[in-house]
Design a protein around this motif. Structure first.
Motif, PDB file in Angstrom:
ATOM      1  N   LYS A 240       0.828  -1.208   0.000  1.00 52.03           N
ATOM      2  CA  LYS A 240       0.000   0.000   0.000  1.00 52.03           C
ATOM      3  C   LYS A 240       0.862   1.257   0.000  1.00 52.03           C
ATOM      4  CE  LYS A 240      -2.458  -2.269   3.216  1.00 52.03           C
ATOM      5  NZ  LYS A 240      -3.303  -2.485   4.379  1.00 52.03           N
ATOM      6  N   THR A 241       2.008   1.198   0.642  1.00 54.54           N
ATOM      7  CA  THR A 241       2.916   2.347   0.685  1.00 54.54           C
ATOM      8  C   THR A 241       3.383   2.715  -0.719  1.00 54.54           C
ATOM      9  OG1 THR A 241       3.682   1.576   2.829  1.00 54.54           O
ATOM     10  CG2 THR A 241       5.015   3.244   1.744  1.00 54.54           C
ATOM     11  N   LEU A 242       3.716   1.705  -1.522  1.00 54.71           N
ATOM     12  CA  LEU A 242       4.161   1.970  -2.894  1.00 54.71           C
ATOM     13  C   LEU A 242       3.025   2.505  -3.759  1.00 54.71           C
ATOM     14  CD1 LEU A 242       6.529  -1.078  -3.532  1.00 54.71           C
ATOM     15  CD2 LEU A 242       7.164   1.285  -3.076  1.00 54.71           C
ATOM     16  N   VAL A 243       1.816   1.995  -3.535  1.00 51.76           N
ATOM     17  CA  VAL A 243       0.655   2.521  -4.272  1.00 51.76           C
ATOM     18  C   VAL A 243       0.459   3.988  -3.915  1.00 51.76           C
ATOM     19  CG1 VAL A 243      -1.849   2.367  -4.551  1.00 51.76           C
ATOM     20  CG2 VAL A 243      -0.483   0.286  -4.517  1.00 51.76           C
ATOM     21  N   GLY A 244       0.571   4.302  -2.637  1.00 48.34           N
ATOM     22  CA  GLY A 244       0.434   5.691  -2.196  1.00 48.34           C
ATOM     23  C   GLY A 244       1.469   6.597  -2.829  1.00 48.34           C
ATOM     24  N   LEU A 245       2.716   6.126  -2.907  1.00 44.21           N
ATOM     25  CA  LEU A 245       3.783   6.922  -3.532  1.00 44.21           C
ATOM     26  C   LEU A 245       3.518   7.108  -5.035  1.00 44.21           C
ATOM     27  CD1 LEU A 245       6.930   5.430  -1.761  1.00 44.21           C
ATOM     28  CD2 LEU A 245       5.965   7.725  -1.457  1.00 44.21           C
ATOM     29  N   ALA A 246       3.054   6.061  -5.688  1.00 45.41           N
ATOM     30  CA  ALA A 246       2.770   6.160  -7.132  1.00 45.41           C
ATOM     31  C   ALA A 246       1.608   7.114  -7.383  1.00 45.41           C
ATOM     32  CB  ALA A 246       2.467   4.778  -7.707  1.00 45.41           C
ATOM     33  N   LEU A 247       0.580   7.047  -6.545  1.00 41.65           N
ATOM     34  CA  LEU A 247      -0.582   7.920  -6.735  1.00 41.65           C
ATOM     35  C   LEU A 247      -0.274   9.374  -6.385  1.00 41.65           C
ATOM     36  CD1 LEU A 247      -3.481   5.632  -5.505  1.00 41.65           C
ATOM     37  CD2 LEU A 247      -2.887   6.244  -7.848  1.00 41.65           C
ATOM     38  N   LYS A 248       0.675   9.591  -5.495  1.00 44.59           N
ATOM     39  CA  LYS A 248       1.097  10.951  -5.149  1.00 44.59           C
ATOM     40  C   LYS A 248       1.628  11.658  -6.403  1.00 44.59           C
ATOM     41  CE  LYS A 248       3.086  12.170  -1.069  1.00 44.59           C
ATOM     42  NZ  LYS A 248       4.152  12.185  -0.055  1.00 44.59           N
ATOM     43  N   TYR A 249       2.262  10.886  -7.283  1.00 40.26           N
ATOM     44  CA  TYR A 249       2.789  11.407  -8.551  1.00 40.26           C
ATOM     45  C   TYR A 249       1.661  11.972  -9.418  1.00 40.26           C
ATOM     46  CZ  TYR A 249       5.183  11.279 -13.099  1.00 40.26           C
ATOM     47  OH  TYR A 249       5.707  11.604 -14.315  1.00 40.26           O
ATOM     48  N   PHE A 250       0.441  11.404  -9.289  1.00 44.87           N
ATOM     49  CA  PHE A 250      -0.721  11.844 -10.078  1.00 44.87           C
ATOM     50  C   PHE A 250      -1.660  12.739  -9.270  1.00 44.87           C
ATOM     51  CE2 PHE A 250       0.643   7.808 -11.931  1.00 44.87           C
ATOM     52  CZ  PHE A 250       0.810   8.191 -13.244  1.00 44.87           C
ATOM     53  N   ASN A 251      -1.192  13.205  -8.098  1.00 43.89           N
ATOM     54  CA  ASN A 251      -1.971  14.071  -7.209  1.00 43.89           C
ATOM     55  C   ASN A 251      -3.297  13.434  -6.779  1.00 43.89           C
ATOM     56  OD1 ASN A 251      -0.045  16.161  -7.246  1.00 43.89           O
ATOM     57  ND2 ASN A 251      -0.853  16.891  -9.190  1.00 43.89           N
ATOM     58  N   ILE A 252      -3.269  12.126  -6.551  1.00 40.92           N
ATOM     59  CA  ILE A 252      -4.441  11.422  -6.056  1.00 40.92           C
ATOM     60  C   ILE A 252      -4.151  11.044  -4.604  1.00 40.92           C
ATOM     61  CG2 ILE A 252      -5.896   9.367  -6.287  1.00 40.92           C
ATOM     62  CD1 ILE A 252      -5.218   9.389  -9.290  1.00 40.92           C
ATOM     63  N   PRO A 253      -4.938  11.569  -3.655  1.00 46.33           N
ATOM     64  CA  PRO A 253      -4.681  11.266  -2.248  1.00 46.33           C
ATOM     65  C   PRO A 253      -5.011   9.805  -1.933  1.00 46.33           C
ATOM     66  CG  PRO A 253      -6.717  12.498  -2.466  1.00 46.33           C
ATOM     67  CD  PRO A 253      -6.107  12.426  -3.838  1.00 46.33           C
ATOM     68  N   PHE A 254      -4.121   9.149  -1.207  1.00 44.71           N
ATOM     69  CA  PHE A 254      -4.306   7.735  -0.878  1.00 44.71           C
ATOM     70  C   PHE A 254      -3.918   7.530   0.581  1.00 44.71           C
ATOM     71  CE2 PHE A 254      -2.717   3.358  -0.571  1.00 44.71           C
ATOM     72  CZ  PHE A 254      -3.790   2.655  -1.097  1.00 44.71           C
ATOM     73  N   ASP A 255      -4.897   7.128   1.383  1.00 46.95           N
ATOM     74  CA  ASP A 255      -4.656   6.849   2.800  1.00 46.95           C
ATOM     75  C   ASP A 255      -4.574   5.341   2.980  1.00 46.95           C
ATOM     76  OD1 ASP A 255      -4.433   6.834   5.529  1.00 46.95           O
ATOM     77  OD2 ASP A 255      -6.522   7.428   5.896  1.00 46.95           O
ATOM     78  N   ARG A 256      -3.367   4.832   3.131  1.00 43.60           N
ATOM     79  CA  ARG A 256      -3.180   3.383   3.181  1.00 43.60           C
ATOM     80  C   ARG A 256      -3.801   2.762   4.425  1.00 43.60           C
ATOM     81  NH1 ARG A 256       1.407   1.325   5.896  1.00 43.60           N
ATOM     82  NH2 ARG A 256       2.511   2.928   7.044  1.00 43.60           N
ATOM     83  N   LYS A 257      -4.002   3.535   5.476  1.00 42.66           N
ATOM     84  CA  LYS A 257      -4.605   3.014   6.703  1.00 42.66           C
ATOM     85  C   LYS A 257      -6.087   2.703   6.514  1.00 42.66           C
ATOM     86  CE  LYS A 257      -1.322   5.560   9.445  1.00 42.66           C
ATOM     87  NZ  LYS A 257      -1.081   6.837  10.074  1.00 42.66           N
ATOM     88  N   LYS A 258      -6.675   3.304   5.513  1.00 42.78           N
ATOM     89  CA  LYS A 258      -8.092   3.109   5.224  1.00 42.78           C
ATOM     90  C   LYS A 258      -8.373   1.706   4.673  1.00 42.78           C
ATOM     91  CE  LYS A 258     -11.647   5.272   2.386  1.00 42.78           C
ATOM     92  NZ  LYS A 258     -11.919   6.318   1.415  1.00 42.78           N
ATOM     93  N   TYR A 259      -7.380   1.096   4.058  1.00 40.29           N
ATOM     94  CA  TYR A 259      -7.542  -0.205   3.410  1.00 40.29           C
ATOM     95  C   TYR A 259      -6.861  -1.286   4.231  1.00 40.29           C
ATOM     96  CZ  TYR A 259      -8.649   3.007  -0.340  1.00 40.29           C
ATOM     97  OH  TYR A 259      -9.194   4.013  -1.068  1.00 40.29           O
ATOM     98  N   GLU A 260      -7.666  -2.195   4.765  1.00 39.70           N
ATOM     99  CA  GLU A 260      -7.127  -3.268   5.601  1.00 39.70           C
ATOM    100  C   GLU A 260      -7.112  -4.577   4.836  1.00 39.70           C
ATOM    101  OE1 GLU A 260      -8.846  -3.527   9.449  1.00 39.70           O
ATOM    102  OE2 GLU A 260      -8.797  -1.360   9.755  1.00 39.70           O
ATOM    103  N   GLY A 261      -6.367  -5.539   5.379  1.00 38.15           N
ATOM    104  CA  GLY A 261      -6.304  -6.861   4.774  1.00 38.15           C
ATOM    105  C   GLY A 261      -5.159  -6.961   3.782  1.00 38.15           C
ATOM    106  N   GLN A 262      -5.127  -8.078   3.075  1.00 41.40           N
ATOM    107  CA  GLN A 262      -4.110  -8.273   2.045  1.00 41.40           C
ATOM    108  C   GLN A 262      -4.529  -7.461   0.827  1.00 41.40           C
ATOM    109  OE1 GLN A 262      -4.095 -12.627   2.028  1.00 41.40           O
ATOM    110  NE2 GLN A 262      -1.944 -12.485   2.627  1.00 41.40           N
ATOM    111  N   PHE A 263      -3.674  -6.563   0.420  1.00 41.79           N
ATOM    112  CA  PHE A 263      -4.005  -5.572  -0.602  1.00 41.79           C
ATOM    113  C   PHE A 263      -3.615  -6.064  -1.989  1.00 41.79           C
ATOM    114  CE2 PHE A 263      -3.388  -1.567  -2.925  1.00 41.79           C
ATOM    115  CZ  PHE A 263      -4.562  -0.906  -2.590  1.00 41.79           C
ATOM    116  N   GLY A 264      -4.612  -6.143  -2.855  1.00 41.35           N
ATOM    117  CA  GLY A 264      -4.372  -6.477  -4.254  1.00 41.35           C
ATOM    118  C   GLY A 264      -4.832  -5.329  -5.126  1.00 41.35           C
TER     119      GLY A 264
END
Length: 173
Positions: free
Chosen positions: A57-81
């Motif tokens: 989720k951390t890498l998804v957040g970093l990638a989405l930051k590049y596109f100015n899309i806010p991503f709160d990884r704490k919001k998504y629980e469980g195994q992330f696909g």
């Protein structure tokens, strides 16, 4: 074994590239989903030019930051696909929705559609929409319907003429 910084950087660059090309991204929780079910999901997604990948989720957040899309990884629980659709926006969601109803273990968490972060309900609502192929078929039918109706009207007049001429011929005999 943990990934090295270079490996994580490669994954991040690949994620950025995929987010650039994607038409839809769906976040799923696949906790307790059997490997054979994941493989079946990947196979179905491949048919519609979509992929399933497990990513931090951390890498998804970093990638989405590049596109100015806010991503709160704490919001998504469980195994992330992450499911990325590159051709059609609706078909990957339809596949995931169908499989998640069958398995009860694969859950949609949210996603990205039209460059915006969407909630679970909004992504699930997309599954109810008709696909591009269905819409194209309906459009073709709607465009051809008046022509076929006009053709039937013209044929009706010809049929009536033939029937009238055959009745006249019967009376003459």
């Amino acid at each position: 074994m943990p990934k090295t910084r270079e490996q994580k950087q490669k994954v991040l660059e690949q994620l950025k590239e995929n987010f650039q090309k994607q038409k839809i991204a769906v976040f799923v929780d696949f906790k307790s989903t059997a490997t054979k079910d994941i493989e079946a999901l990947k196979k179905d997604l491949k048919k519609v030019n979509a992929i399933f990948t497990v990513v931090k989720k951390t890498l998804v957040g970093l990638a989405l930051k590049y596109f100015n899309i806010p991503f709160d990884r704490k919001k998504y629980e469980g195994q992330f696909g992450l499911i990325l659709g590159f051709e059609d926006e609706i078909e990957p969601v339809k596949i995931i929705s169908k499989i998640s109803k069958k398995l009860k273990k694969l859950n949609i968490l949210g996603g990205i559609f039209a460059g915006e972060l969407k909630e679970k309900q909004e992504i699930e609502a997309l599954a109810a929409l008709p696909s591009k192929k269905e819409l194209q078929g309906k459009l073709i039918w709607l465009l051809s319907y008046p022509i076929s109706g006009f053709q039937n009207v013209l044929q009706g007049n010809m049929r009536k003429l033939v029937m009238a001429l055959s009745e006249i011929q019967k009376k003459k005999q």
